[in-house]
Design a protein around this motif. Structure first.
Motif, PDB file in Angstrom:
ATOM      1  N   GLU A 107      58.164 147.481 -11.789  1.00  0.00           N
ATOM      2  CA  GLU A 107      59.184 148.020 -10.881  1.00  0.00           C
ATOM      3  C   GLU A 107      58.789 149.414 -10.390  1.00  0.00           C
ATOM      4  N   CYS A 108      58.179 150.196 -11.260  1.00  0.00           N
ATOM      5  CA  CYS A 108      57.709 151.527 -10.891  1.00  0.00           C
ATOM      6  C   CYS A 108      56.592 151.440  -9.853  1.00  0.00           C
ATOM      7  N   LEU A 109      55.681 150.498 -10.040  1.00  0.00           N
ATOM      8  CA  LEU A 109      54.579 150.331  -9.096  1.00  0.00           C
ATOM      9  C   LEU A 109      55.092 149.967  -7.701  1.00  0.00           C
ATOM     10  N   ILE A 110      56.179 149.191  -7.666  1.00  0.00           N
ATOM     11  CA  ILE A 110      56.772 148.836  -6.371  1.00  0.00           C
ATOM     12  C   ILE A 110      57.341 150.070  -5.689  1.00  0.00           C
ATOM     13  N   LYS A 111      58.048 150.899  -6.460  1.00  0.00           N
ATOM     14  CA  LYS A 111      58.721 152.061  -5.873  1.00  0.00           C
ATOM     15  C   LYS A 111      57.755 153.184  -5.513  1.00  0.00           C
ATOM     16  N   THR A 139      53.245 132.002 -21.848  1.00  0.00           N
ATOM     17  CA  THR A 139      52.436 133.146 -22.267  1.00  0.00           C
ATOM     18  C   THR A 139      51.134 133.220 -21.472  1.00  0.00           C
ATOM     19  N   ILE A 140      50.573 132.071 -21.132  1.00  0.00           N
ATOM     20  CA  ILE A 140      49.374 132.066 -20.271  1.00  0.00           C
ATOM     21  C   ILE A 140      49.687 132.754 -18.943  1.00  0.00           C
ATOM     22  N   ASN A 141      50.858 132.477 -18.405  1.00  0.00           N
ATOM     23  CA  ASN A 141      51.257 133.152 -17.159  1.00  0.00           C
ATOM     24  C   ASN A 141      51.399 134.654 -17.367  1.00  0.00           C
ATOM     25  N   TYR A 142      51.948 135.069 -18.531  1.00  0.00           N
ATOM     26  CA  TYR A 142      52.065 136.499 -18.823  1.00  0.00           C
ATOM     27  C   TYR A 142      50.690 137.180 -18.839  1.00  0.00           C
ATOM     28  N   VAL A 143      49.704 136.481 -19.374  1.00  0.00           N
ATOM     29  CA  VAL A 143      48.344 137.048 -19.417  1.00  0.00           C
ATOM     30  C   VAL A 143      47.867 137.351 -18.003  1.00  0.00           C
ATOM     31  N   PHE A 144      48.033 136.383 -17.105  1.00  0.00           N
ATOM     32  CA  PHE A 144      47.579 136.579 -15.718  1.00  0.00           C
ATOM     33  C   PHE A 144      48.397 137.651 -15.007  1.00  0.00           C
ATOM     34  N   GLN A 145      49.717 137.645 -15.199  1.00  0.00           N
ATOM     35  CA  GLN A 145      50.570 138.609 -14.497  1.00  0.00           C
ATOM     36  C   GLN A 145      50.371 140.033 -14.999  1.00  0.00           C
ATOM     37  N   ILE A 196      48.146 143.469 -12.563  1.00  0.00           N
ATOM     38  CA  ILE A 196      49.360 144.254 -12.755  1.00  0.00           C
ATOM     39  C   ILE A 196      50.109 144.503 -11.453  1.00  0.00           C
ATOM     40  N   HIS A 197      49.419 144.465 -10.316  1.00  0.00           N
ATOM     41  CA  HIS A 197      50.051 144.801  -9.044  1.00  0.00           C
ATOM     42  C   HIS A 197      50.778 143.623  -8.394  1.00  0.00           C
ATOM     43  N   THR A 198      50.739 142.465  -9.031  1.00  0.00           N
ATOM     44  CA  THR A 198      51.474 141.324  -8.487  1.00  0.00           C
ATOM     45  C   THR A 198      52.977 141.548  -8.651  1.00  0.00           C
ATOM     46  N   SER A 199      53.759 140.803  -7.902  1.00  0.00           N
ATOM     47  CA  SER A 199      55.219 140.958  -7.936  1.00  0.00           C
ATOM     48  C   SER A 199      55.786 140.675  -9.324  1.00  0.00           C
ATOM     49  N   VAL A 200      56.779 141.442  -9.698  1.00  0.00           N
ATOM     50  CA  VAL A 200      57.438 141.255 -10.993  1.00  0.00           C
ATOM     51  C   VAL A 200      58.075 139.871 -11.083  1.00  0.00           C
ATOM     52  N   TYR A 201      58.438 139.299  -9.946  1.00  0.00           N
ATOM     53  CA  TYR A 201      59.143 138.008  -9.958  1.00  0.00           C
ATOM     54  C   TYR A 201      58.244 136.833 -10.350  1.00  0.00           C
TER      55      TYR A 201
END
Length: 469
Positions: free
Chosen positions: A36-40, A110-116, A120-125
């Motif tokens: 959220e910080c990276l977005i703002k 959890t595999i998705n968490y690894v990629f997201q 790090i700059h991908t959308s939080v959603y």
């Protein structure tokens, strides 16, 4: 070796899951804030990795809590339905497969968490993909319920209480260690590696289940060849819901007290779930804590409460107090801790609260035991299913209320929800303390531990086993 592991039952994979889950919780919260910080702040990684730089940014607080609300709904809504389906499946088809399915969803998430976290700059959603996958497979509710079901169905009657105690111990130990190490591991290794460690724990749990979980020896009831799996399961669910209704509406000595205490327990679970959702945000805002300090605090708190419920609770129950009294004691100290949280000023005060919360788990344990003492022996399984359903509903309501109201309190009194929650607990405290007095007055054998025909059964070896507690 394999025989020894089988004797330990499902406590090992449950411990591995809980360890990974509590490693994940503070790190996941921290990741939400960072994204959220990276977005703002236009993808400023250096700034957004510094908790103290934006700990009091109300916009990010509100955005993080709003996202956590959506995340909870994405996980819980499908998991409630899937958990009911898996529960019915354990009676009709298998007890091993429903045990495995939630772990598969957890691993995929959890595999998705690894990629997201790596990107790090991908959308939080995109993190919601994990919630959806885990929720569709039953979520954490299914893991707990299927583990308990497996333990009951594969254990002799005399050993069932030990299985339940083992589950409680696995949850407590996993929570204590997971919380304590979460932020430290993330700070040393980064998000992606931390989620890879969690993934490794989950894969070990799945391999254990695939290799050592056993199927029931009896032949499961098979649906009619002209009836689909979903149709048969649906009919079973309707029958189960009808049984729940009969338990609550059945004419009995303390029917009104049973209903009141279920409502009181539901209110307490609503407060617990809601405050759990906002606690990381609150401590971050008040004390500039990140996942590391929050993990240390939560690990200490969880360890103290686990030790208290495993050792102090049985001692007090045997020697001095009834279950209703112990639930009342837990509620009283919980109210004190919430008042202290509401006016939290520094870390010393926070860690003093960690000692006071040692009685917190007396509440749920006391309520469950007291409620079970009000019903017949053959209804014990049904009442715990009612409580599980109640827990799922209150969790949904709590996440909707607390995550949406809390950001609006930041401008005038961030501790408002803690204060309101403390006052709200006066209701369950009054109900359980009064109910306990009434029951002990009319049925003193409940508090004195005298065996009675309503709740005792003859075990396989001829001994009498009390199922009330």
């Amino acid at each position: 070796m394999i025989r020894y592991l089988r004797m330990l039952g499902m406590e090992i994979p449950l411990f591995l899951y809980m360890l990974g889950s509590y490693l994940n919780y503070p790190v996941f919260q921290n990741l939400i804030y960072e994204k959220e910080c990276l977005i703002k702040y236009q993808q400023n990684e250096t700034f957004c990795r510094n908790v103290s730089a934006y700990y009091d940014d109300k916009d990010i607080q509100a955005a993080a809590n709003h996202f956590y609300f959506i995340s909870s709904l994405t996980l819980l809504c499908p998991s409630l339905v899937t958990t009911l389906l898996l529960g019915a499946a354990t009676d009709y088809w298998s007890i091993k497969i429903p045990l495995i399915i939630p772990y598969i969803g957890c691993i995929l998430g959890t595999i998705n968490y690894v990629f997201q976290s790596y990107f790090i700059h991908t959308s939080v959603y995109f993190l919601l993909i994990s919630d959806a996958l885990f929720g569709l497979c039953g979520g954490f509710i299914a893991i707990i319920s299927t583990t308990l079901t497996y333990g009951v169905k594969t254990s002799m009657l005399r050993y069932r209480s030990y299985r339940i105690a083992g589950v409680e111990g696995a949850i407590g130990l996993g929570g204590t260690v997971g919380f304590a190490l979460s932020g430290t591991i993330r700070e040393a290794c980064g998000y992606a590696v931390t989620f890879l460690i969690i993934l490794g724990l989950q894969l070990l749990a799945l391999l254990y289940l695939l290799g050592l979980a056993k199927e029931t020896k009896f032949e499961p009831v098979r649906p009619d060849e002209h009836t689909s799996l979903i149709s048969t399961t649906g009919k079973q669910l309707v029958a189960v819901i009808r049984e729940f209704y009969r338990v609550i509406t059945k004419s009995r000595q303390f029917r009104l007290l049973l209903i009141l205490n279920l409502l009181a327990f539901g209110l307490e679970m609503l407060v617990f779930s809601g405050l759990s959702d906002i606690q990381y945000s609150y401590l971050r805002y008040k004390l500039q804590w990140g996942d590391k300090k929050y993990g240390w605090f939560s690990g200490l708190s969880y360890g103290i409460t686990t030790a208290a419920v495993l050792f102090l609770y049985p001692l007090l129950r045997m020697k001095l107090m009834s279950d209703g009294m112990l639930a009342t004691l837990g509620l009283f100290f919980k109210m004190i801790s919430l008042f202290m949280f509401a006016f939290l000023q520094n870390e010393v005060m926070a860690y003093s609260i960690a000692v006071i919360v040692m009685f917190n788990r007396f509440v749920s344990t006391g309520f469950r035991a007291f409620i079970s003492s009000l019903i017949d022996m053959q209804e014990q399984g049904k009442i715990f299913s009612v409580i599980s359903l109640l827990e799922g509903i209150t969790t949904l309501v709590a996440t909707s209320i607390y995550n949406n109201v809390y950001p609006n309190t930041l401008t005038f009194f961030p501790g408002l929800l803690y204060l309101i929650s403390a006052v709200t607990l006066l209701i369950p405290l009054a109900i359980v303390s009064t109910s306990d007095f009434v029951v002990r007055t009319h049925r003193p054998e409940v508090s004195e531990g005298i065996l009675n025909s309503r709740n005792d059964v003859i075990d396989e070896d001829g001994s009498i086993e009390d199922l009330s507690y």
